[in-house]
Design a protein around this motif. Sequence first.
Motif, PDB file in Angstrom:
ATOM      1  N   ASP A  44       0.841  -1.212   0.000  1.00  0.00           N
ATOM      2  CA  ASP A  44       0.000   0.000   0.000  1.00  0.00           C
ATOM      3  C   ASP A  44       0.866   1.249   0.000  1.00  0.00           C
ATOM      4  O   ASP A  44       0.607   2.210  -0.734  1.00  0.00           O
ATOM      5  CB  ASP A  44      -0.872   0.058   1.268  1.00  0.00           C
ATOM      6  CG  ASP A  44      -1.967  -0.990   1.281  1.00  0.00           C
ATOM      7  OD1 ASP A  44      -2.341  -1.456   0.188  1.00  0.00           O
ATOM      8  OD2 ASP A  44      -2.431  -1.329   2.390  1.00  0.00           O
ATOM      9  N   LEU A  45       1.879   1.221   0.868  1.00  0.00           N
ATOM     10  CA  LEU A  45       2.740   2.401   1.002  1.00  0.00           C
ATOM     11  C   LEU A  45       3.467   2.687  -0.305  1.00  0.00           C
ATOM     12  O   LEU A  45       3.627   3.846  -0.696  1.00  0.00           O
ATOM     13  CB  LEU A  45       3.746   2.202   2.138  1.00  0.00           C
ATOM     14  CG  LEU A  45       3.153   2.227   3.546  1.00  0.00           C
ATOM     15  CD1 LEU A  45       4.197   1.789   4.579  1.00  0.00           C
ATOM     16  CD2 LEU A  45       2.617   3.611   3.893  1.00  0.00           C
ATOM     17  N   ALA A  46       3.923   1.617  -0.991  1.00  0.00           N
ATOM     18  CA  ALA A  46       4.612   1.805  -2.269  1.00  0.00           C
ATOM     19  C   ALA A  46       3.648   2.411  -3.286  1.00  0.00           C
ATOM     20  O   ALA A  46       3.988   3.344  -4.012  1.00  0.00           O
ATOM     21  CB  ALA A  46       5.154   0.474  -2.774  1.00  0.00           C
ATOM     22  N   ARG A  47       2.417   1.886  -3.304  1.00  0.00           N
ATOM     23  CA  ARG A  47       1.419   2.359  -4.253  1.00  0.00           C
ATOM     24  C   ARG A  47       1.115   3.843  -4.044  1.00  0.00           C
ATOM     25  O   ARG A  47       1.124   4.632  -4.985  1.00  0.00           O
ATOM     26  CB  ARG A  47       0.130   1.536  -4.096  1.00  0.00           C
ATOM     27  CG  ARG A  47      -0.693   1.455  -5.346  1.00  0.00           C
ATOM     28  CD  ARG A  47      -1.685   0.280  -5.348  1.00  0.00           C
ATOM     29  NE  ARG A  47      -2.051  -0.210  -4.041  1.00  0.00           N
ATOM     30  CZ  ARG A  47      -1.826  -1.458  -3.606  1.00  0.00           C
ATOM     31  NH1 ARG A  47      -1.228  -2.341  -4.388  1.00  0.00           N
ATOM     32  NH2 ARG A  47      -2.212  -1.829  -2.396  1.00  0.00           N
ATOM     33  N   THR A  48       0.866   4.224  -2.795  1.00  0.00           N
ATOM     34  CA  THR A  48       0.430   5.610  -2.559  1.00  0.00           C
ATOM     35  C   THR A  48       1.591   6.605  -2.604  1.00  0.00           C
ATOM     36  O   THR A  48       1.393   7.762  -2.950  1.00  0.00           O
ATOM     37  CB  THR A  48      -0.300   5.742  -1.204  1.00  0.00           C
ATOM     38  OG1 THR A  48       0.515   5.128  -0.200  1.00  0.00           O
ATOM     39  CG2 THR A  48      -1.637   5.048  -1.238  1.00  0.00           C
ATOM     40  N   SER A  49       2.807   6.149  -2.280  1.00  0.00           N
ATOM     41  CA  SER A  49       3.935   7.089  -2.251  1.00  0.00           C
ATOM     42  C   SER A  49       4.610   7.220  -3.609  1.00  0.00           C
ATOM     43  O   SER A  49       5.307   8.204  -3.861  1.00  0.00           O
ATOM     44  CB  SER A  49       4.976   6.632  -1.233  1.00  0.00           C
ATOM     45  OG  SER A  49       5.569   5.406  -1.662  1.00  0.00           O
TER      46      SER A  49
END
Lengths: 376, 376
Positions: A44-49
């Motif tokens: 998730d963090l990779a996707r949103t950042s």
Amino acid sequence: MTQTSPVGRPLRPRGKLLQEDARRHHRSLLLQQLFREGPASRADLARTSGLTRVTVSDLVGELVADGLVEELGAPAESRVGKPPTLVGLAADSTHVIGIDLSATDRMTGAVINLAGEVQARHELARDGAVGADAVALVHRLAADLIAMTRRPVLGIGVGSPGVVDAGGTVIDAPNLAWTDAPLAATLAEAFGLPVFVANDANTAVLGEHTFGATGDGGLMVLRVGTGVGAGLVLEGSLLHGHLGAAGEIGHVVVDPDGEVCACSRTGCLETILAVPHLRRRLSGEVDPTAVLTDAGERLGVVLAPVVGTLNLHELVLSGPTELLDGPLLDAADRVIRERTMPVSSAGLTVRTSRLGEDVVLVGAAVLVLAGQLGVS
Amino acid sequence: MTQTSPVGRPLRPRGKLLQEDARRHHRSLLLQQLFREGPASRADLARTSGLTRVTVSDLVGELVADGLVEELGAPAESRVGKPPTLVGLAADSTHVIGIDLSATDRMTGAVINLAGEVQARHELARDGAVGADAVALVHRLAADLIAMTRRPVLGIGVGSPGVVDAGGTVIDAPNLAWTDAPLAATLAEAFGLPVFVANDANTAVLGEHTFGATGDGGLMVLRVGTGVGAGLVLEGSLLHGHLGAAGEIGHVVVDPDGEVCACSRTGCLETILAVPHLRRRLSGEVDPTAVLTDAGERLGVVLAPVVGTLNLHELVLSGPTELLDGPLLDAADRVIRERTMPVSSAGLTVRTSRLGEDVVLVGAAVLVLAGQLGVS
């Protein structure tokens, strides 16, 4: 969010600094995401950042090692395949010291966690201390508060009355008899911690924006105490104003035939709304509702042009709720709506602060969170 | 600067887009530098942008090939060593079409160069055109203006009355009987150019901020015409407001015992300040100075809380100078200073627009410059 500079950050060589700045920025992206949206998986963090999975895993590892982020295991609802591990902000891993100098009779402080929750409180009576004595009292309060937590302290935030520059020097605070008092620098030197100092109304609006507001629309917090002043967050950023004097609405004239003000002009908003004036008028009148309604109506008259111009989302009154919450707030709300277009007032909420008396303390913690972690 | 989205930019595949965005951002950095600071050497550009010399040379080559930047040779004062070659914005290499729909009786347009200078003007009488007829008239005006220049056209900017969304759709403009009129989209389709549409007061403040302001402090442009509305640039950015209705000060009530307004409430600022009301009052009075002074004083009363709250740097009145510049402006200036703290008014300038009647046209060009070149 705030442009207040940190004091007490060690200098580093310039080449290293650029690399570190990028890393720091990426860390902030992840912390901001966890701070605003709650626990998330590394994917998730990779996707949103927009960062790569490898970079995210690397930074999360670093944040876990630093204690700022913790592994939370798999979410309960995961059923198919190998569930992703969630990570979240470790709210109690690190504490922040918040100090509020806005009261005239005392200095209050708190130990606050990364979720903006007050963990412990402490206050010292001012006993009329001014100048160097008042600075010494702030130092004593900070030392007492640091001794009250066993967690690492991320930094010290201070909401001070008066005009405060971007480096944390109090340019002018008549109440405390401070002129060009380098409060951030002296605290940073004494405690070896990053220190952020800002005007108390600006501190309050940052606290309310981060931990009390419902949206990202324009927010104005009107502080009603011995004096009256405002802080504004517009389009997501603290408003400083041309010479750093945004929010100085307390001495705008509301009633040219009114009472003479301490500033020597006549009928300033403070003569109508400041707590000592309200209490004096309430003590001499048989109908307290009429007194509060009158004050609220006059407040509405002075705020209507501001609401019309700014298309505010939330207008928050901060101060003694027994005075503000009721006829005063209702009258102000009504007059603002009577005096502005529906398009200006349709999206407007007028209310008292969700953080109550803690708004400056929590805002002082936000100064540190924004400055040290890039979250707000 | 503005958050208005371009319409008419072709879609590109996502991977390519990120690379191109970085390149576009770097081009904007260089253009912004040349736009704001004037001619510079490649070495200067590298120093101020933080880009490498190689990247700067590469991008400057591209900008020269595009015609946006030109080689200017060596500065006259260079004497020692090989003098650096300066490059500068080629102000007349490319033109922008600016359109102003704020007048009730006509639509005005101009061909404007990259320095914000009007190169040619054109206008069409409205003859009461509304709805689709009014849209057709805007298209005719745009076609006429494009035919008036032999330079490449960078895009079309339009300042429209009413509420305009970020995609350039006019949500509601009663004067033109437009509701949800997709003006940017239809113009973009007709002319194959990027089109930007914004509210006329917002357009005006962008024009004044970019080509008329003296600093970067808070700027409010109050447009006085058939109606009254404001646009604000605060901390360097256009203020949109919670629901996009920032600047709606024309229907803030100033005099609850005053005249009934077109909006059905009583004593709105428009009943005191709008041009038709001012002219009517002037035609019936023997003392024009008294009429204009009275209007200015009432304007000062409604603006004092705004000035105190925002700590503005410049307050600009835009409209017929024979009405605004003189007793009206002087009275407003005086009352604002009487009714606010010295700290609020010390840095304040109250004046009429430096761009005169062209402020919306030039602002419309700024919409295009900001959207297409990233300069403002």
